[in-house]
Scaffold this motif. Structure first.
Motif, PDB file in Angstrom:
ATOM      1  N   LEU B 157     -79.065 -68.035 -54.168  1.00  0.00           N
ATOM      2  CA  LEU B 157     -78.918 -67.262 -55.405  1.00  0.00           C
ATOM      3  C   LEU B 157     -78.298 -65.894 -55.132  1.00  0.00           C
ATOM      4  N   SER B 158     -78.680 -65.290 -53.992  1.00  0.00           N
ATOM      5  CA  SER B 158     -78.166 -63.949 -53.703  1.00  0.00           C
ATOM      6  C   SER B 158     -76.659 -63.964 -53.461  1.00  0.00           C
ATOM      7  N   LEU B 159     -76.129 -65.108 -53.102  1.00  0.00           N
ATOM      8  CA  LEU B 159     -74.678 -65.226 -52.891  1.00  0.00           C
ATOM      9  C   LEU B 159     -73.980 -65.696 -54.169  1.00  0.00           C
ATOM     10  N   GLY B 160     -74.701 -65.679 -55.267  1.00  0.00           N
ATOM     11  CA  GLY B 160     -74.091 -66.107 -56.528  1.00  0.00           C
ATOM     12  C   GLY B 160     -74.332 -67.571 -56.825  1.00  0.00           C
ATOM     13  N   GLY B 161     -75.222 -68.183 -56.049  1.00  0.00           N
ATOM     14  CA  GLY B 161     -75.526 -69.604 -56.255  1.00  0.00           C
ATOM     15  C   GLY B 161     -75.991 -69.888 -57.667  1.00  0.00           C
ATOM     16  N   TYR B 162     -75.661 -71.042 -58.163  1.00  0.00           N
ATOM     17  CA  TYR B 162     -75.918 -71.503 -59.535  1.00  0.00           C
ATOM     18  C   TYR B 162     -75.145 -70.685 -60.573  1.00  0.00           C
ATOM     19  N   GLY B 280     -86.663 -73.305 -62.724  1.00  0.00           N
ATOM     20  CA  GLY B 280     -86.145 -73.748 -64.021  1.00  0.00           C
ATOM     21  C   GLY B 280     -84.707 -74.223 -63.970  1.00  0.00           C
ATOM     22  N   LEU B 281     -84.213 -74.541 -62.743  1.00  0.00           N
ATOM     23  CA  LEU B 281     -82.826 -74.998 -62.624  1.00  0.00           C
ATOM     24  C   LEU B 281     -82.737 -76.527 -62.664  1.00  0.00           C
ATOM     25  N   ASP B 284     -86.249 -79.428 -68.176  1.00  0.00           N
ATOM     26  CA  ASP B 284     -85.824 -79.407 -69.579  1.00  0.00           C
ATOM     27  C   ASP B 284     -85.142 -78.091 -69.928  1.00  0.00           C
ATOM     28  N   ASN B 285     -84.157 -78.199 -70.783  1.00  0.00           N
ATOM     29  CA  ASN B 285     -83.486 -77.030 -71.347  1.00  0.00           C
ATOM     30  C   ASN B 285     -83.146 -75.993 -70.274  1.00  0.00           C
ATOM     31  N   ILE B 286     -82.318 -76.395 -69.325  1.00  0.00           N
ATOM     32  CA  ILE B 286     -82.011 -75.550 -68.173  1.00  0.00           C
ATOM     33  C   ILE B 286     -81.269 -74.278 -68.604  1.00  0.00           C
ATOM     34  N   LEU B 287     -81.782 -73.139 -68.226  1.00  0.00           N
ATOM     35  CA  LEU B 287     -81.219 -71.821 -68.542  1.00  0.00           C
ATOM     36  C   LEU B 287     -80.963 -71.647 -70.037  1.00  0.00           C
ATOM     37  N   GLY B 288     -81.778 -72.321 -70.830  1.00  0.00           N
ATOM     38  CA  GLY B 288     -81.634 -72.189 -72.279  1.00  0.00           C
ATOM     39  C   GLY B 288     -80.410 -72.866 -72.853  1.00  0.00           C
ATOM     40  N   SER B 289     -79.794 -73.739 -72.055  1.00  0.00           N
ATOM     41  CA  SER B 289     -78.538 -74.359 -72.489  1.00  0.00           C
ATOM     42  C   SER B 289     -78.758 -75.546 -73.423  1.00  0.00           C
TER      43      SER B 289
END
Lengths: 259, 619
Positions: B157-162, B280-281, B284-289
């Motif tokens: 994540l710190s490298l911009g992952g996801y 939460g990746l 259900d409803n990943i990142l509110g998408s």
């Protein structure tokens, strides 16, 4: 209906039909040892290979599980197809030297001898087409036998290769076996399927006392139908007689055997 | 902040930012390769010792120690990189740790004896990017393999992952994602080379409410470990690719099929999935998408053929891993007869990078028809064995000599086997071929999943074909006759030829069997199984003839066809061969030419291997 051509001749075939079904419906013979209309196609014996052309692309496919579509051009007897079938038959001669069916089919394609090292025992007849396994599992719902191991070790066998103790004795495996590798022996006392080490006692007709069907099979059928096994334990002749008596008519079957 | 479930896109961006800031307090990072090869070389013990020494040196707050995935240069393990400069240390042992800490971390001086020396020039290289092995590589699928700790989602994540996933949710429709992948020119990295975007599109268009995506990690080629290294080193990259694919296709369930023999890949992937779920990746409803997707791991069935897509699906369903005809494609009717999109590990790993950097960038790498990079595991008679990722279109020569340092022992290169066991051999005279799907296929081999075996002049090509045929005969599931019986018979013929029983007609028999396999077998294993025989027949026919007609093995490999003798001119009488001979078959006075007693010799080849003066001759 869709229209295809088989060896240049226009043929009408039912939607969803296989090329093999379409060909056989108009009398074009394609050899197929692992195919039986009662079970799902398996495409393992490869003898039913044909060439199909659609959208300017020619492919070699197994006709037993390739579905027809409009405009498909099928060739069942090209030079290449015959070469492939001859190769397969040579392999089968080495695998199952004991099978007359294989020997006769090979002879039809001009193969008398195989160039390959004989792999099977002299009396080996099984070509691993899997019909026995499919009919037992798919049709009878029993699954008493199945494939085990892979490559040339592959074999159809019983659980842990022990004699099959819960065989129904229905004999469907022997009935569909194309090469005579599975044989059913029936006597007044038992049905025996040596390939599975199965020995199933015969049940006697509750009316005439004649041995008429394997007991395990009757029980299995009664279970599936949800009726009492005893109701089924009447031979066909006696059943007809009982029915006709109940209806007050004289049946075609005058005298119950053993009566 | 473990356990923080990310609910929205801004929350993800904020977390990425915080993690980056928290990591900026480290002035240096010690990156220890935790790949299987380096673990075998003892890298697992290095970490705690580094941490202790760093703490003793008072650097505990500034220096971070981290295990990463495979760095690729397995030949030189254990590998340690000091970032941000990326000072590159090889062959690091426990006793080297304190020196690295005191010299490099405390005083900014490299430890000379642990640096790499180029085999061709003898030059010493300090930084990773200057090491020949890495200089010409381009790491896309492997980009974070030497960077992130696969056990820690926060590293990724710190490298911009996801971030690519977030971008897709925020700014792209599923159709636009498919269009982007199509425009990138990405093709399946598992071997077939089918255009990935088109596959996705067919699956998206297929009838059916429930759809699946599958990641094929059942890498079974002998000597190949591309997919294993990606799953071990950066499992989140693969998961992110699958998430993006599932959104584009409209799939709600995924499966990662991991080869049974890959315990570390399994462990790292499972942990990554747990972490992704926690954040939460996945779910259900990943990142509110509004998009929901989850993944399950399935452990491979332990057979090579399980890597074939239909066999793999049968295996996931709980059946025996046996293939079926693919006249109805799996994108229309796959797992449980539902539309199923299967891609290989490396293909999935490319997806987030394409979204991040754009289709145009990806398409600018590689050749006209083969875009991007390809990971290869280069093994065999080569100086630098390991995992490399190079742009498509690089020539085989550049790969072997410039990246991998040339042939071991500076011997003559004879051929390169590409594409796994059912690939083919490409002879030395075709080394100028660019590596792409079309050129390798035209040459009678294939891209395959990326296994590459380098062979020198001491390799017998008939024996090689025999070896691969025996591998495939072993791995044949036995369902269809051409593969089960045909490969068995092919092996009998090849056994005969290599054991001096070759006869007229053998080659024709091999060719007939090859035709039967190619046209008549049921699945990809069978239809390509003749490639080892066909490609060696095409390029090395005289070797077959020598075996069959002269009963000679020109490479001196086939035991039944060779004899060993000592060249009296070259022999110095050092007695090394005699001391190593297990059969006591070498006689000779010290400092005088020795002699091999042929009636005692079992042709084990040990004398040939140990002689330092090339005085043992195989004929």
């Amino acid at each position: 209906m869709v229209t295809i051509t088989i060896n240049g001749k226009s043929v009408e075939a039912a939607e969803g039909a296989t090329v093999l079904q379409a060909a056989r419906s108009v009398g074009v013979e394609i050899p197929a040892l692992c195919y039986h209309p009662a079970v799902e196609p398996y495409a393992a014996c490869r003898l039913c290979l044909v060439e199909v052309t659609a959208d300017n692309r020619t492919r070699v496919v197994t006709s037993c599980n390739y579905t027809v579509r409009d405009g498909l051009a099928v060739e069942t007897d090209t030079e290449r197809i015959h070469r492939l079938r001859r190769g397969l038959l040579e392999l089968y001669l080495a695998q199952a030297p004991g099978s007359d069916v294989i020997r006769e089919l090979a002879a039809q394609y001009g193969i008398v001898q195989t160039r390959f090292q004989i792999r099977g025992d002299d009396d080996e007849k099984c070509i691993l087409c899997g019909l026995c396994e499919r009919v037992c599992r798919e049709l009878m719902g029993k699954g008493g036998i199945s494939f085990a191991f892979r490559g040339t070790e592959r074999t159809v066998t019983t659980p842990f290769a022990e004699p099959l103790t819960d065989c129904l004795g229905c004999g469907a495996c022997a009935f569909v076996c194309p090469t005579g590798a599975v044989v059913e022996r029936r006597s007044r006392e038992t049905v025996e399927l040596d390939a599975w080490g199965a020995e199933v006692p015969m049940a006697r007709c509750s009316v005439c006392g004649q041995a008429f069907a394997p007991a395990a099979g009757i029980e299995y059928a009664a279970n599936k139908l949800g009726i009492d096994a005893e109701e089924l334990c009447v031979c066909a002749g006696c059943r007809r007689l009982l029915h006709s008596r109940a209806l007050g008519k004289s049946g075609g079957h005058r005298r119950c055997p053993g009566e | 902040m473990p356990g923080t479930r990310i609910e929205t896109l801004p929350q993800l961006a904020a977390l990425q930012h915080d993690l980056q800031r928290a990591r900026s307090r480290w002035t240096r990072t010690v990156l220890i390769c935790g790949g299987t090869g380096c673990r075998a070389a003892g890298s697992a013990e290095l970490g705690p010792v580094f941490e202790r020494e760093i703490a003793n040196a008072g650097l505990g707050e500034q220096v971070n120690v981290r295990y990463t995935g495979c760095h690729g240069f397995c030949e030189r393990g254990a590998l340690v990189v000091i970032a941000p400069e990326r000072v590159w240390y090889q062959g690091v042992r426990l006793e080297d740790v304190s020196e690295i800490v005191s010299e490099t971390l405390l005083h900014d001086r490299p430890v000379d004896r642990l640096l790499y020396r180029e085999p061709m020039t003898g030059e010493t290289k300090v930084l990773e990017r200057d090491v020949g092995f890495y200089a010409r590589q381009m790491r896309v699928a492997l980009r974070y393999n030497g960077e992130v700790d696969p056990a820690d989602i926060e590293d990724y994540l710190s490298l911009g992952g996801y971030g690519a996933l977030a971008h897709v949710f925020e700014a792209m429709t599923p159709e636009q994602v498919i269009e982007e992948i199509k425009r990138s020119g990405l093709r399946g990295r598992g071997g077939g080379g089918f255009p990935t975007g088109r596959k996705w599109e067919t699956c998206r268009d297929a009838q059916g409410h429930l759809k699946y995506v599958v990641c094929n990690g059942d890498e079974g080629d002998p000597g190949a470990f591309m997919d294993r290294s990606i799953l071990e080193g950066n499992p989140h990259g693969v998961l992110e690719g699958m998430l993006i694919g599932s959104y584009a296709i409209g799939a709600s369930q995924g499966f990662v099929y991991v080869r049974y023999e890959y315990p570390l890949a399994l462990e790292n992937t499972a942990r990554a999935m747990d972490q992704a779920r926690e954040y939460g990746l996945l779910g259900d409803n990943i990142l509110g998408s509004g998009h929901s997707f989850d993944v399950e791991i399935v452990r491979g069935g332990g057979a090579f053929v399980c890597g074939e897509s239909t066999a793999l699906m049968a295996s996931i369903e709980g059946g025996v891993g046996e293939p079926r005809s693919k006249y109805v494609h799996t994108v229309e009717s796959g797992l449980w007869e539902r539309p199923t999109n299967l891609n290989n590990v490396e293909t999935w790993a490319n997806v987030p990078v394409i979204i991040e950097r754009g289709a145009d960038w990806f398409a600018s790498v590689g050749t006209e028809s083969s875009k991007g990079t390809k990971v290869f595991s280069v093994v065999g008679k080569v100086k630098n064995t390991g995992l490399v990722e190079v742009p498509m279109g690089m020539t085989l020569h550049e790969l072997v000599y410039d990246v991998c340092g040339g042939v071991a022992g500076d011997r003559e290169l004879k051929a390169i086997q590409t594409g796994g066991p059912s690939g083919g051999c490409i002879p030395a005279e075709l080394l100028h071929l660019p590596i792409d799907y079309e050129h390798l296929t035209e040459a009678g081999s294939m891209m395959g999943s990326g296994g590459m075996i380098v062979m020198d002049d001491r390799t017998c090509m008939v024996e090689l074909a025999r070896y691969f045929t025996s591998f495939l005969a072993d791995e044949s599931c036995g369902k269809c006759t051409p593969c089960r019986e045909g490969l068995h018979q092919m092996l009998q013929v090849l056994n005969g030829i290599t054991q001096g029983r070759g006869k007229d007609g053998d080659i024709e028999l091999l060719e007939d069997l090859a035709e039967l396999l190619t046209w008549g077998a049921l699945c990809g294993l069978g239809t390509t199984a003749a490639n080892p025989v066909l490609s060696t027949l095409r390029y090395f026919r005289p070797e077959y003839d020598a075996h069959i007609h002269e009963k000679k093995c020109p490479a001196g490999v086939c035991r039944e066809l060779v004899t060993y003798r000592v060249d009296p001119e070259a022999c110095t009488g050092c007695h090394l061969c005699a001391r190593n001979c297990p059969e006591d078959a070498i006689k000779g006075e010290p400092k005088k030419p020795h002699e091999i007693l042929t009636d005692r010799c079992v042709k084990c080849g040990i004398c040939f291997g140990v002689c330092k003066f090339d005085a043992v001759i195989v004929e």
